[in-house]
Scaffold this active site. Structure first.
Site, PDB file in Angstrom:
ATOM      1  N   GLU A  73       6.528  46.057  33.559  1.00  0.00           N
ATOM      2  CA  GLU A  73       6.139  44.675  33.859  1.00  0.00           C
ATOM      3  C   GLU A  73       4.804  44.328  33.200  1.00  0.00           C
ATOM      4  OE1 GLU A  73       8.243  43.750  38.119  1.00  0.00           O
ATOM      5  OE2 GLU A  73       6.649  45.251  38.111  1.00  0.00           O
TER       6      GLU A  73
ATOM      7  N   GLU B 274      13.464  50.795  40.416  1.00  0.00           N
ATOM      8  CA  GLU B 274      13.328  50.233  41.762  1.00  0.00           C
ATOM      9  C   GLU B 274      14.638  50.269  42.544  1.00  0.00           C
ATOM     10  OE1 GLU B 274       9.918  48.548  39.410  1.00  0.00           O
ATOM     11  OE2 GLU B 274      12.035  48.968  39.037  1.00  0.00           O
TER      12      GLU B 274
END
Length: 257
Positions: free
Chosen positions: A111, A131
């Site tokens: 990210e 995740e």
């Protein structure tokens, strides 16, 4: 000290920002995120380009999960918004950011890389969004910014299956822009940073601020904004000097041969 978690070195109009938590594979803790935010602010006030990289074995292994064991839903929401704010300052600042990636670039590390404008990876780089396999969801902007780079379907595959991409696959997917041999990402990033640091400020403004907005506009609206940006940039003093150099053969051609 928090500032020790991120190194900052400014030279030749380029800011070098290094994640400096190598023993934890540069996992992004709250303290590291705050230090990164401070380094970015200083870079944007003193440089014309920045390079973000990781000290030690990798770029970043992502979120420091040890800090999230006892957080409530409300705390997680505000924490996620804090990540968004820091990465937005990189993405929508006034100087280009280049990520120089080696080793793991995972979860929150990916990210962070996606918040930069150019991504360079060496042959050791690996990209993943783990995740899903950990029973959580991305929170640092991946659902918007990584998905825009590689598409929602490919991102869904990475999250649902745990698939990772090597540097070549990441380049084919549009996740990164340059691939170098092992150990070459910083050198390539340095060459690119010197180039972009020389660009006219109005051109940089158009690339960093107008271009992303145009992607979300209707066609005619986008084309009108493009014309406005062209009018601003091409009548600026630096643009006029650059055009004169080209017409009088004082500058190199864009493509030789």
């Amino acid at each position: 000290m928090a500032e020790d978690l991120v190194s900052l070195d400014i030279r030749d109009a380029v800011a070098w920002i290094g994640l400096n938590r190598p023993a934890k594979r540069n996992a992004i803790s709250d303290a590291l995120l705050a230090a990164l935010d401070g380094a970015v602010a200083r870079a944007q006030g003193s440089a014309r380009a920045m390079v973000v990289f990781g000290h030690g074995p990798c770029f970043s292994a992502g979120l420091d999960l040890s800090e999230h064991k006892a957080r409530t839903a409300e705390q997680v929401l505000h924490h996620s918004r804090g990540w968004h704010a820091v990465f937005r300052r990189i993405r929508t600042g006034h100087i280009p950011a280049i990520a120089a990636i080696h080793g793991a670039c995972v979860g929150g590390g990916l990210e962070l890389a996606a918040a930069c404008h150019i991504r360079v990876a060496d042959a050791t780089a690996r990209f993943a969004l783990p995740e899903g396999s950990r029973g959580i969801f991305v929170g640092g902007g991946a659902s918007v910014h990584v998905a825009r780079l590689i598409g929602a379907a490919r991102m869904a595959d990475m999250m649902l299956t745990g698939r990772s991409l090597d540097a070549d696959a990441a380049e084919r997917a549009g996740l990164i822009t340059y691939v170098t041999p092992e150990g070459g990402a910083l050198e390539q990033a340095a060459e690119l940073a010197v180039k972009v640091a020389r660009m006219a400020p109005l051109t940089v403004l158009g690339v960093l601020h107008a271009l992303p907005r145009i992607q979300d506009m209707a066609e005619e609206d986008g084309l009108f904004v493009e014309s406005l940006m062209a009018a601003l940039a091409q009548t600026g003093a630096e643009a006029q000097a650059g055009l004169a150099d080209f017409l009088e053969k004082r500058s190199a051609k864009a493509v030789e041969g």
